[in-house]
Write an enzyme that holds these catalytic residues in place. Structure first.
Site, short mmCIF file in Angstrom:
data_model
loop_
_atom_site.label_atom_id
_atom_site.label_comp_id
_atom_site.label_asym_id
_atom_site.label_seq_id
_atom_site.Cartn_x
_atom_site.Cartn_y
_atom_site.Cartn_z
N THR A 291 101.22 -12.00 -0.97
CA THR A 291 102.14 -10.95 -0.54
C THR A 291 101.82 -10.50 0.88
O THR A 291 102.72 -10.38 1.73
CB THR A 291 102.04 -9.74 -1.49
OG1 THR A 291 102.30 -10.16 -2.82
CG2 THR A 291 103.03 -8.66 -1.10
N TYR B 236 112.27 -10.66 -10.18
CA TYR B 236 113.73 -10.59 -10.31
C TYR B 236 114.22 -11.11 -11.66
O TYR B 236 115.09 -10.51 -12.29
CB TYR B 236 114.45 -11.35 -9.16
CG TYR B 236 115.94 -11.04 -9.12
CD1 TYR B 236 116.39 -9.83 -8.61
CD2 TYR B 236 116.87 -11.92 -9.62
CE1 TYR B 236 117.74 -9.52 -8.58
CE2 TYR B 236 118.23 -11.63 -9.61
CZ TYR B 236 118.66 -10.43 -9.09
OH TYR B 236 119.99 -10.13 -9.07
N TYR C 91 98.55 -13.28 -11.24
CA TYR C 91 98.71 -12.12 -10.36
C TYR C 91 99.75 -11.20 -10.97
O TYR C 91 100.93 -11.54 -11.06
CB TYR C 91 99.13 -12.59 -8.97
CG TYR C 91 99.37 -11.51 -7.94
CD1 TYR C 91 98.92 -10.20 -8.10
CD2 TYR C 91 100.03 -11.82 -6.76
CE1 TYR C 91 99.15 -9.23 -7.14
CE2 TYR C 91 100.27 -10.86 -5.78
CZ TYR C 91 99.82 -9.57 -5.98
OH TYR C 91 100.05 -8.62 -5.02
N ARG D 260 106.08 -4.69 -7.67
CA ARG D 260 106.88 -5.60 -6.85
C ARG D 260 107.76 -6.53 -7.68
O ARG D 260 108.77 -7.02 -7.20
CB ARG D 260 105.97 -6.45 -5.95
CG ARG D 260 105.40 -5.69 -4.76
CD ARG D 260 104.61 -6.62 -3.86
NE ARG D 260 104.07 -5.92 -2.70
CZ ARG D 260 104.66 -5.88 -1.51
NH1 ARG D 260 105.82 -6.49 -1.32
NH2 ARG D 260 104.10 -5.24 -0.50
N LYS E 262 94.46 -11.31 -10.95
CA LYS E 262 94.49 -10.24 -9.96
C LYS E 262 95.33 -9.12 -10.56
O LYS E 262 96.53 -9.27 -10.73
CB LYS E 262 95.09 -10.74 -8.65
CG LYS E 262 95.23 -9.66 -7.59
CD LYS E 262 95.92 -10.20 -6.33
CE LYS E 262 96.14 -9.09 -5.32
NZ LYS E 262 96.86 -9.58 -4.11
N ILE F 254 90.90 -9.02 -4.46
CA ILE F 254 91.74 -9.69 -3.48
C ILE F 254 92.34 -8.57 -2.66
O ILE F 254 93.24 -7.87 -3.10
CB ILE F 254 92.77 -10.60 -4.14
CG1 ILE F 254 92.03 -11.74 -4.88
CG2 ILE F 254 93.74 -11.17 -3.11
CD1 ILE F 254 92.94 -12.71 -5.61
#
Length: 291
Positions: free
Chosen positions: A43, A106, A132, A137, A160, A202
């Site tokens: 990201t 999405y 992740y 997001r 993560k 991270i």
């Protein structure tokens, strides 16, 4: 397998192109400062606006410059399972040591869909994979029970966790056991996550304070809890400033102020507001990162 301060490294741009020289210099700086692993094309690396050629080139440069001194964990995620497989295979060919694969955004898959997505990637690729989870997001939260199912796969080695929810982190660690690496994806949770049994972070903040973020982990590892706590509180204002606007806008702006990269983004990301830029500069000055 993967632990410590793993920087979610920015992708520098110059005149609309990847600034390869700046990227190489950033990587060398990180290794000198003690960063334990480099994570390109996440990201923070603006992977969503890199085309395939650029994505692969950033991984290629990172692998070449690192030259096996620390692990390279390449961002390979997608909201298309087949695309994620393709990118992970290419990262393996380029010499990455692991992959970081985000939950599909999405599409909003079910928990069963998430399980099948990651299992399919792990079945059809060869790199050790870090999951992740960043629901802020992606609009989907991968639950601890789903993570535990995936942890049974030999190539899925960690996650993560960027929910900021220590209860969820605790559940994952309890369900998945000590061999599964739970990694902080929010810098404000770095120290609490270590206390629960996490393996590292991270990190966005490591882009600007690599030595301090690495030393936080190193202090914890050697049992110097007071030193780790001291660094945690030292970094707290910087951690907050890195999210004064959407990541990676503040961290790239900070690096530009530090003379490391050009202040350049790709739409739909754009430069910070002047008000927030002034606030960021004040934090950086207080931390002696700029004069």
């Amino acid at each position: 397998m993967f632990k410590g301060s793993m920087v979610a490294i920015v992708t520098p741009f110059k005149n609309g192109k990847v600034d390869e020289k700046a990227l190489e210099e950033l990587i060398e700086w990180h290794i000198k400062e003690g960063t334990h692993a480099i994570v390109p094309c996440g990201t923070t690396g603006e992977a969503s606006t890199l085309d395939y050629e650029e994505h692969y080139r950033v991984i290629e440069i990172t692998v070449k410059v690192v030259n096996k001194r620390v692990p390279v964990i390449a961002g390979t995620g997608s909201n298309s399972t087949e695309e994620a497989i393709m990118i992970a295979r290419k990262a393996e060919q380029l010499g990455a040591d692991g992959s970081l694969s985000v939950t599909p955004y999405y599409n909003k898959p079910t928990q069963e869909g998430l399980y099948r997505h990651f299992k399919e990637i792990a079945d059809k690729t060869g790199l050790p994979m870090i999951l992740y989870n960043v629901p802020g997001r992606t609009s989907v939260n991968m639950l601890p029970e789903t993570v535990a199912r995936l942890a049974e796969h030999p190539r899925i080695v960690g996650i993560k966790e960027a929910t900021g929810d220590m209860k969820q982190v605790s559940q994952i660690i309890r369900l998945c056991g000590s061999d599964f690496a739970v990694i902080s994806g929010d810098d404000f949770t770095n120290l609490p996550l270590l206390a629960l049994g996490g393996r590292g972070f991270i990190s966005v903040t490591a882009n600007v304070c690599p030595k301090d973020v690495a030393e936080l982990f190193n202090s914890w590892e050697r049992g110097d809890i007071s030193r780790a706590r001291e660094i945690h509180y030292k970094l707290e204002p910087i951690n907050k400033a890195m999210f004064i606007e959407t990541n990676p806008i503040p961290v790239k702006t900070a690096l530009a102020m530090m003379g490391k990269i050009k202040e350049e983004f790709r739409l739909p990301l754009c430069e910070m507001s002047e008000t927030n830029k002034q606030k960021l500069a004040e934090v950086l000055r207080s931390a002696d990162l700029i004069s």
